[in-house]
Write an enzyme that holds these catalytic residues in place. Structure first.
Site, PDB file in Angstrom:
ATOM      1  N   ASP A 264     -16.189  17.124   7.272  1.00  0.00           N
ATOM      2  CA  ASP A 264     -16.898  17.774   6.168  1.00  0.00           C
ATOM      3  C   ASP A 264     -18.356  18.060   6.524  1.00  0.00           C
ATOM      4  OD1 ASP A 264     -17.179  18.857   3.683  1.00  0.00           O
ATOM      5  OD2 ASP A 264     -17.340  16.952   2.622  1.00  0.00           O
TER       6      ASP A 264
ATOM      7  N   ASN B 159      -8.798  25.206  -0.236  1.00  0.00           N
ATOM      8  CA  ASN B 159      -9.742  26.062   0.510  1.00  0.00           C
ATOM      9  C   ASN B 159      -9.508  27.570   0.314  1.00  0.00           C
ATOM     10  OD1 ASN B 159     -10.142  23.796   3.348  1.00  0.00           O
ATOM     11  ND2 ASN B 159     -11.411  24.042   1.532  1.00  0.00           N
TER      12      ASN B 159
HETATM   13  C1  FPP Z   1     -15.368  21.472   6.016  1.00  0.00           C
HETATM   14  O1  FPP Z   1     -16.729  21.843   5.954  1.00  0.00           O
HETATM   15  C2  FPP Z   1     -14.691  22.121   7.156  1.00  0.00           C
HETATM   16  C3  FPP Z   1     -13.641  23.003   7.050  1.00  0.00           C
HETATM   17  C4  FPP Z   1     -13.065  23.415   5.766  1.00  0.00           C
HETATM   18  C5  FPP Z   1     -13.033  23.645   8.251  1.00  0.00           C
HETATM   19  C6  FPP Z   1     -12.910  22.766   9.450  1.00  0.00           C
HETATM   20  C7  FPP Z   1     -12.260  23.500  10.543  1.00  0.00           C
HETATM   21  C8  FPP Z   1     -12.603  23.414  11.833  1.00  0.00           C
HETATM   22  C9  FPP Z   1     -13.681  22.545  12.355  1.00  0.00           C
HETATM   23  C10 FPP Z   1     -11.801  24.231  12.824  1.00  0.00           C
HETATM   24  C11 FPP Z   1     -10.717  23.397  13.460  1.00  0.00           C
HETATM   25  C12 FPP Z   1      -9.858  24.249  14.322  1.00  0.00           C
HETATM   26  C13 FPP Z   1      -8.644  23.885  14.817  1.00  0.00           C
HETATM   27  C14 FPP Z   1      -7.822  24.855  15.592  1.00  0.00           C
HETATM   28  C15 FPP Z   1      -8.058  22.554  14.616  1.00  0.00           C
HETATM   29  P1  FPP Z   1     -17.229  22.654   4.687  1.00  0.00           P
HETATM   30  O2  FPP Z   1     -17.112  24.115   4.976  1.00  0.00           O
HETATM   31  O3  FPP Z   1     -16.477  22.189   3.478  1.00  0.00           O
HETATM   32  O4  FPP Z   1     -18.731  22.236   4.619  1.00  0.00           O
HETATM   33  P2  FPP Z   1     -19.620  22.062   3.313  1.00  0.00           P
HETATM   34  O5  FPP Z   1     -19.033  20.922   2.526  1.00  0.00           O
HETATM   35  O6  FPP Z   1     -20.960  21.755   3.866  1.00  0.00           O
HETATM   36  O7  FPP Z   1     -19.570  23.372   2.571  1.00  0.00           O
END
Ligand code: FPP
Length: 266
Positions: free
Chosen positions: A32, A80
């Protein structure tokens, strides 16, 4: 001063504190904070996701080298989809790109990759890359990398309940045969051992519909660090913290023999 050496020394110092006999074999991770990390730097949120992939690669390597056996990450939740369409498209594209680029190395590392969740809403090209990556690596047995996409813990439990109800009405099983073991074997995680440790980054203290059944007895470690800043140092801190816990599974601490009279329980 050689900064890299100082960092390496600190990592090695932590590494020495880890008891290799008491490793969590299966670690679940809620990655996160990607968006916040990017916004803090005046960058688009997509930069946070890209950096998140680099961190994920490092953590997979570190956990495998340490002797862990399974990492399960939450890459895209059923919730999401409510993000702006551009971000959803970016993430879908990122999954394809990362897989295309990394699958050779994943295979050479004898890692098996498995996607967990309902893949049907994803574009055909992503579903095809997922399917070919899974079949290429299906016999690898050094390490298992589970990627949860379009995954929701409640949805998973409802799905299992429906499947068992169908089997029961078809006469394949009796309702009285439904127990934890059978339920567990029908989960999308396919009956693998539950995670001993859940790591969530960015300081949020929620499970967010992740592995609701499987996390029943997992130790939870919350790191204040945003996922794109997470690293081996923070990962080893989480493991050391886990090793300091007293896992009782609802029982009581083991006590020296003779601490209690048997009569206390009669
Ligand atoms: C959460 O941060 C992260 C995600 C929803 C996406 C995570 C995905 C990756 C790191 C890519 C992985 C790829 C593979 C192929 C396994 P957020 O966007 O919710 O952050 P925030 O809470 O600060 O808004």
């Amino acid at each position: 001063m050689n900064l890299e050496k100082v960092v390496d020394d600190k990592i090695n110092e932590l590494l020495m504190k880890i008891d290799k006999q008491k490793l969590p074999k299966h670690i679940a991770i809620i990655m996160d904070g990607n968006g916040r990390w990017a916004i803090k730097r005046g960058l688009p949120r997509s930069f946070g996701h890209k950096q998140g992939v680099n961190v994920l690669k490092k953590i997979l390597k570190a956990s495998k080298n340490l002797g862990c056996k399974v990492i399960t990450v939450y890459a895209f939740s059923t919730e999401n989809w409510s993000r702006p369409i551009k971000e959803v498209e970016f993430l879908i594209n990122l999954f394809s790109e990362v897989l295309k680029k990394e699958i050779k190395e994943i295979h050479e590392e004898s890692t098996k990759i498995k996607f967990i969740g309902d893949l049907t809403p994803f574009p055909k090209n992503l579903r095809e890359i997922i399917s070919s990556s899974e079949s290429l690596t299906k016999n690898n047995n050094e390490f298992l990398f589970n990627v949860c996409v379009n995954y929701g813990g409640r949805q998973e439990i409802v799905k299992v309940a429906k499947e068992l109800a169908l089997k029961s009405s078809a006469g394949e099983i009796k309702p009285s045969e439904i127990n934890e073991e059978l339920f567990n074997s029908e989960l999308l995680t396919g009956g693998i051992k539950d995670p001993e440790l859940l790591i969530r980054t960015s300081g949020e203290k929620r499970i967010s519909n992740f592995l609701l059944w499987q996390l029943a007895y997992s130790e939870i470690y919350i790191s204040d660090v945003l996922w794109p800043e997470f690293n081996e140092h923070e990962f080893f801190k989480a493991i050391i913290d886990y090793q300091s816990r007293n896992r009782r599974f609802g029982g009581i601490e083991s006590l020296p023999t003779g601490s209690f009279e048997d009569s206390q329980y009669s």
